[in-house]
Design a protein around this motif. Structure first.
Motif, mmCIF file in Angstrom:
data_model
loop_
_atom_site.group_PDB
_atom_site.id
_atom_site.type_symbol
_atom_site.label_atom_id
_atom_site.label_comp_id
_atom_site.label_asym_id
_atom_site.label_seq_id
_atom_site.Cartn_x
_atom_site.Cartn_y
_atom_site.Cartn_z
ATOM 1 N N GLN A 1 68.017 74.852 62.646
ATOM 2 C CA GLN A 1 67.432 73.505 62.653
ATOM 3 C C GLN A 1 68.121 72.708 63.744
ATOM 4 O OE1 GLN A 1 68.635 70.311 59.821
ATOM 5 N NE2 GLN A 1 66.507 70.393 59.126
ATOM 6 N N ALA A 2 67.343 71.995 64.528
ATOM 7 C CA ALA A 2 67.879 71.209 65.638
ATOM 8 C C ALA A 2 67.759 69.729 65.328
ATOM 9 C CB ALA A 2 67.141 71.541 66.926
ATOM 10 N N ALA A 3 68.882 69.010 65.470
ATOM 11 C CA ALA A 3 68.892 67.545 65.361
ATOM 12 C C ALA A 3 69.068 66.995 66.766
ATOM 13 C CB ALA A 3 70.005 67.083 64.435
ATOM 14 N N ILE A 4 68.004 66.447 67.316
ATOM 15 C CA ILE A 4 67.974 66.021 68.713
ATOM 16 C C ILE A 4 68.173 64.509 68.776
ATOM 17 C CG2 ILE A 4 66.645 66.064 70.846
ATOM 18 C CD1 ILE A 4 64.959 68.317 69.522
ATOM 19 N N SER A 5 69.145 64.062 69.548
ATOM 20 C CA SER A 5 69.386 62.629 69.704
ATOM 21 C C SER A 5 68.223 62.002 70.461
ATOM 22 C CB SER A 5 70.691 62.392 70.458
ATOM 23 O OG SER A 5 71.786 62.936 69.753
ATOM 24 N N GLY A 6 67.660 60.931 69.878
ATOM 25 C CA GLY A 6 66.507 60.282 70.473
ATOM 26 C C GLY A 6 66.864 58.937 71.083
ATOM 27 N N ARG A 7 65.850 58.178 71.400
ATOM 28 C CA ARG A 7 66.060 56.874 72.008
ATOM 29 C C ARG A 7 66.345 55.829 70.939
ATOM 30 N NH1 ARG A 7 61.446 53.567 71.832
ATOM 31 N NH2 ARG A 7 59.609 54.564 70.913
ATOM 32 N N THR A 8 66.801 54.660 71.361
ATOM 33 C CA THR A 8 67.100 53.563 70.442
ATOM 34 C C THR A 8 65.798 52.872 70.041
ATOM 35 O OG1 THR A 8 69.272 53.227 71.426
ATOM 36 C CG2 THR A 8 68.360 51.412 70.138
ATOM 37 N N LEU A 9 65.589 52.728 68.725
ATOM 38 C CA LEU A 9 64.390 52.071 68.202
ATOM 39 C C LEU A 9 64.762 50.660 67.749
ATOM 40 C CD1 LEU A 9 62.870 54.986 66.083
ATOM 41 C CD2 LEU A 9 62.347 54.356 68.444
ATOM 42 N N ASN A 10 64.097 49.660 68.304
ATOM 43 C CA ASN A 10 64.353 48.274 67.949
ATOM 44 C C ASN A 10 63.497 47.856 66.761
ATOM 45 O OD1 ASN A 10 66.101 48.051 70.192
ATOM 46 N ND2 ASN A 10 64.376 47.601 71.545
ATOM 47 N N ASP A 11 64.025 46.873 65.991
ATOM 48 C CA ASP A 11 63.280 46.287 64.857
ATOM 49 C C ASP A 11 62.768 47.383 63.922
ATOM 50 O OD1 ASP A 11 63.701 43.783 65.980
ATOM 51 O OD2 ASP A 11 61.862 43.909 67.173
ATOM 52 N N VAL B 1 61.541 53.328 59.118
ATOM 53 C CA VAL B 1 60.118 52.997 59.201
ATOM 54 C C VAL B 1 59.937 51.730 60.025
ATOM 55 C CG1 VAL B 1 59.660 54.054 56.954
ATOM 56 C CG2 VAL B 1 60.133 51.606 57.086
ATOM 57 N N ALA B 2 58.708 51.563 60.511
ATOM 58 C CA ALA B 2 58.347 50.319 61.183
ATOM 59 C C ALA B 2 58.177 49.225 60.131
ATOM 60 C CB ALA B 2 57.063 50.500 61.981
ATOM 61 N N PRO B 3 58.665 47.995 60.380
ATOM 62 C CA PRO B 3 58.536 46.916 59.385
ATOM 63 C C PRO B 3 57.080 46.626 59.048
ATOM 64 C CG PRO B 3 60.076 46.305 61.137
ATOM 65 C CD PRO B 3 59.374 47.545 61.590
ATOM 66 N N ILE B 4 56.877 46.077 57.856
ATOM 67 C CA ILE B 4 55.539 45.629 57.461
ATOM 68 C C ILE B 4 55.121 44.493 58.374
ATOM 69 C CG2 ILE B 4 54.183 44.625 55.584
ATOM 70 C CD1 ILE B 4 56.133 45.996 53.638
ATOM 71 N N GLU B 5 53.894 44.510 58.804
ATOM 72 C CA GLU B 5 53.406 43.497 59.730
ATOM 73 C C GLU B 5 53.578 42.097 59.145
ATOM 74 O OE1 GLU B 5 49.351 42.448 62.312
ATOM 75 O OE2 GLU B 5 49.399 44.155 60.921
ATOM 76 N N GLY B 6 54.210 41.252 59.930
ATOM 77 C CA GLY B 6 54.432 39.877 59.503
ATOM 78 C C GLY B 6 55.724 39.666 58.740
ATOM 79 N N LEU B 7 56.469 40.719 58.451
ATOM 80 C CA LEU B 7 57.719 40.603 57.705
ATOM 81 C C LEU B 7 58.856 41.220 58.509
ATOM 82 C CD1 LEU B 7 56.616 41.625 54.084
ATOM 83 C CD2 LEU B 7 56.943 39.308 54.973
ATOM 84 N N SER B 8 59.953 40.462 58.642
ATOM 85 C CA SER B 8 61.146 41.025 59.267
ATOM 86 C C SER B 8 62.130 41.517 58.218
ATOM 87 C CB SER B 8 61.823 39.986 60.162
ATOM 88 O OG SER B 8 62.213 38.847 59.389
ATOM 89 N N SER B 9 61.988 41.030 56.988
ATOM 90 C CA SER B 9 62.830 41.467 55.881
ATOM 91 C C SER B 9 61.982 41.470 54.613
ATOM 92 C CB SER B 9 64.044 40.551 55.711
ATOM 93 O OG SER B 9 63.636 39.225 55.425
ATOM 94 N N ALA B 10 62.453 42.208 53.603
ATOM 95 C CA ALA B 10 61.690 42.314 52.362
ATOM 96 C C ALA B 10 62.568 42.919 51.283
ATOM 97 C CB ALA B 10 60.434 43.156 52.564
ATOM 98 N N GLN B 11 62.087 42.793 50.042
ATOM 99 C CA GLN B 11 62.710 43.463 48.908
ATOM 100 C C GLN B 11 61.832 44.659 48.562
ATOM 101 O OE1 GLN B 11 63.069 40.383 45.877
ATOM 102 N NE2 GLN B 11 65.197 39.985 46.482
ATOM 103 N N VAL B 12 62.304 45.845 48.923
ATOM 104 C CA VAL B 12 61.526 47.068 48.771
ATOM 105 C C VAL B 12 61.948 47.763 47.489
ATOM 106 C CG1 VAL B 12 60.977 49.310 49.784
ATOM 107 C CG2 VAL B 12 61.263 47.307 51.258
#
Length: 414
Positions: free
Chosen positions: A332-342, A383-394
């Protein structure tokens, strides 16, 4: 006649008594306010009035108190958008950099085998593996040398003869050049020169054939298979061994389009300029052994079967690792990827079986949305945030009986 009437009277009296007992027990619902049998119902009505009044005083608050009391407790995690480095996982099989079926280039009987020419042994480039009987090839070299010497002698004689022909033409007093090149023996000289050249090539080939009776390792290699024995006869083209190079192994990792989107944009030219600039961690299927590698190149075509494009990972000197990475190992390969914002980081349990994220809104009601998973790492889903929310109680562990709009009581967990 009197004896027959008596049983009937007794039955009538019994029925009358039973009806009276029923009336006394349950009261007379049709009795007026002044009748004694109706007194108990009057007392019951007075007793119920205060309860009715209490309900009236409670007013609109009563339903809210009932809803709050019946709200389901749910465990939630408070998440907010942050920056994370992506990690892409894939699978592949380690293969040798070079893997060849090594064949003999000349025919002959096997005279001897090297002691280390055994399956599982490692050999260095140039090590002798097989020696063939070479008497015929030494004889061919001697014959080629003789032919070359004779051709060179013939050439010298032809050169001298040609010089004599030119002197005779000059002494003849004839002006200009002769009508035929044969007069000056030019064609004969060219033929003698060609014979010499051919003899030289014949000698070179004979020497090469003689050298090929000693079969050596073409590179640093692992002996995977040996197909000859002492005394066996091999023909030109006979497969004598299977060899794997030991300089490195390569692992081809097929990746989907979404996985490629999480990787940096590097070309093969960029990768060739500097090794190890794109690190990869490899682990075996049991997770007990790991190796460090790097991306050596990216393929520029999509596989027609899997419809995926591959990345190629290399591990240098795989046999010299603390735990060797052998060809044929599935990793199994764990490949370092790019930085994901938000990006949101959620526990893996927060993604429902149907791939949804359940969260609690500002009104303490359940909502859900399809999860847009970017990558996973060590039990955490990014995951990508829910549209319209920067924070939430999941919701940490959503249940199958959840309904959108259900009133809940959120309990934040660490």
């Amino acid at each position: 006649m009197k004896l027959k009437v008596m049983p009937n009277l007794i039955v009538l009296i019994s029925i009358t008594c039973l009806a009276g007992a029923i009336a006394i027990t349950f009261g007379n619902p049709t009795s007026g306010p002044g009748d004694k049998p109706g007194a108990p119902p009057l007392e019951q009505t007075e007793t119920a009035q205060p309860a009715a009044g209490a309900a009236t005083q409670a007013g609109p608050g009563a339903p809210q108190q009932q809803t709050a009391a019946s709200a389901m407790n749910v465990s939630v995690v408070a998440v907010s958008a942050e920056n994370y480095q992506a990690e892409v996982k894939g699978y592949g099989e380690a293969v040798a950099h070079y893997a060849i079926s090594y064949t003999a280039e000349v025919s002959g009987r096997v005279a001897s085998l090297a002691d280390n020419f055994e399956v599982g042994q490692r050999v260095n480039q140039g090590d002798v593996l097989i020696t063939l009987e070479n008497t015929a090839y030494r004889q061919a070299v001697a014959e080629a040398e003789s032919n070359l010497a004779q051709a060179e002698l013939d050439l010298l004689e032809e050169q001298r003869t040609g010089e004599q022909a030119r002197l005779e033409w000059q002494r003849s007093g004839l002006e200009g050049e002769p009508n035929s090149s044969l007069v000056l023996r030019e064609p004969q000289l060219a033929a003698a020169e060609a014979v010499v050249e051919n003899a030289r090539y014949s000698l070179e080939k004979a020497e090469q054939d003689l050298a090929k009776t000693v079969i050596t390792a073409p590179f640093d290699a692992l002996i995977v298979e040996r197909n000859v024995q002492p005394g066996s006869y091999v023909q030109s083209g006979t497969n004598v061994a299977e060899l794997y190079s030991t300089d490195r192994v390569e692992i081809e990792i097929p990746l989907s389009v979404s996985q490629w989107q999480n990787l940096p944009k590097l070309s093969n030219a960029d990768l060739a300029q500097q090794k190890n600039q794109w690190p990869v961690t490899l682990t075996d299927t049991e997770g007990k052994n790991s190796w460090q590698g790097y991306v050596i190149r990216v393929e520029q075509h999509v596989d027609t079967t899997s419809r995926q494009r591959s990345i190629v990972v290399a591990v240098e000197n795989p046999f010299d690792q603390e735990v060797g990475l052998f060809p044929g190992t599935f990793v199994q390969a764990a490949i370092s990827g790019r930085t994901l914002n938000d990006t949101w980081a959620l526990p893996a349990s927060a993604i429902s079986q149907s791939g949804d994220i359940w969260y609690v809104d500002d009104h303490n009601q359940l909502k859900k949305v399809a999860a847009n998973k970017l990558f996973e790492k060590a039990g955490t889903v990014y995951v990508a945030p829910i549209e319209g929310l920067s924070s939430a109680q999941v919701v940490k562990r959503p249940l199958t009986n959840y309904v959108v709009g259900m009133q809940v009581s959120a309990k934040v967990e660490g």
